[in-house]
Design an enzyme around this catalytic site. Structure first.
Site, PDB file in Angstrom:
ATOM      1  CB  SER A 133      -0.881   0.005   1.256  1.00  0.00           C
ATOM      2  OG  SER A 133      -1.489   1.264   1.459  1.00  0.00           O
ATOM      3  CE1 TYR A 146      -3.426  -2.608   5.272  1.00  0.00           C
ATOM      4  CE2 TYR A 146      -3.072  -0.252   5.057  1.00  0.00           C
ATOM      5  CZ  TYR A 146      -3.299  -1.481   4.478  1.00  0.00           C
ATOM      6  OH  TYR A 146      -3.386  -1.593   3.109  1.00  0.00           O
TER       7      TYR A 146
END
Length: 284
Positions: A133, A146
């Protein structure tokens, strides 16, 4: 083999590869959804094998990878796509969230790659693609577990590449920004997508208060658009990390070289998200 193949980017990539006649091993927890994707893969001209599994569990992940390899007689591409986010401030992040975020987003990389890599080395060819990401390159608030896990995914891929030099096997990390999938509404601890949207709305007032522009967010992309980019990486392995959204590579470079600069650019969003978080916490 594609993990997290029951929806979103994983399912879109499976269909894109099927159109090229690929044989695709589909892995995810949702068996019924996987069967639907498998049917679509076959209709698109590909061959599908379903291995319902939770890749955050070492034994399940290793067994599924072996099953795909045994079924097809080898493995050319491994796409570690399975992932999930969280919603919590640093001080509110529970041990359960930490363990879950790293088990799925990080540890699973070792579980699947550890089985596939010896086969690829023996073949003298292969490509391991890890879906990280833009959060693996820069930070966003209230999902630190995360963010840390995706930074680990980027680091894992870099280390793997260094071990693969001259082997005929490649490794690539993909760093998307916002993608229109179920991801944002399925985060642990609450709906991160809702918090982000609330923060964006509040950021307009914050930007006016700070007398600066809005945070430079990249436009959302579809899962199919990301799948097309990944498919191109399979056809032509890139030299470095892949940023799917315009402007995000430049932001990642800024974050790596002058973190205060990127924090200032995103300050209206960050502050807006903090105000939204403070208003609705605790989430438990």
């Amino acid at each position: 083999m594609i993990t997290g193949a029951s929806g979103g980017i994983g399912a879109a990539l499976a269909l894109e590869l099927a159109r090229a006649g690929a044989k695709v091993g589909l892995c995810a927890r949702r068996g019924e959804k996987l069967e639907e994707v498998a049917d679509a893969v076959r209709s698109a001209g590909g061959e599908a094998y379903v291995a319902a599994t939770d890749v955050s569990d070492r034994q399940q992940a290793e067994n599924a990878t072996r099953a795909v390899i045994d079924h097809f007689g080898g493995i050319d591409i491994l796409v570690n796509n399975a992932g999930r986010g969280n919603l919590a401030s640093v001080e509110d992040t529970s041990d359960e969230q930490l363990e879950s975020m790293f088990a799925l987003n990080v540890y699973a990389l070792w579980y699947t790659t550890g089985v596939a890599l010896p086969v690829m080395r023996k073949q003298g060819r292969g490509h391991i693609i890890n879906i990280a990401s833009v959060a693996g390159k820069m930070a966003f608030p209230f999902n630190s577990a995360y963010v840390a896990a995706k930074h680990a995914c980027v680091g894992f891929t870099a280390a793997l590449r260094s071990e693969l030099i001259g082997s005929g096997v490649d490794a690539t990390v993909i760093c998307p920004a916002g993608v229109s999938t179920e991801w944002a509404g399925q985060t642990e601890g609450g709906d991160f997508g809702a918090l982000f949207a609330s923060g964006m709305r509040r950021s307009r007032e914050v930007a006016a208060r700070l007398d600066q522009g809005l945070a430079p967010l990249a436009p959302m992309m579809s899962a199919k658009e990301i799948a097309l980019i990944i498919a191109e990486c399979i056809r032509q392995p890139p030299a470095g990390d892949v940023f799917t959204h315009p402007g995000t590579q430049e932001q990642a470079i800024a974050a790596a070289t002058n973190r205060r600069e990127i924090e200032q650019m995103f300050a209206p969003l960050y502050i807006g998200m903090r105000e939204a978080y403070d208003q609705v916490k605790p989430f438990s």
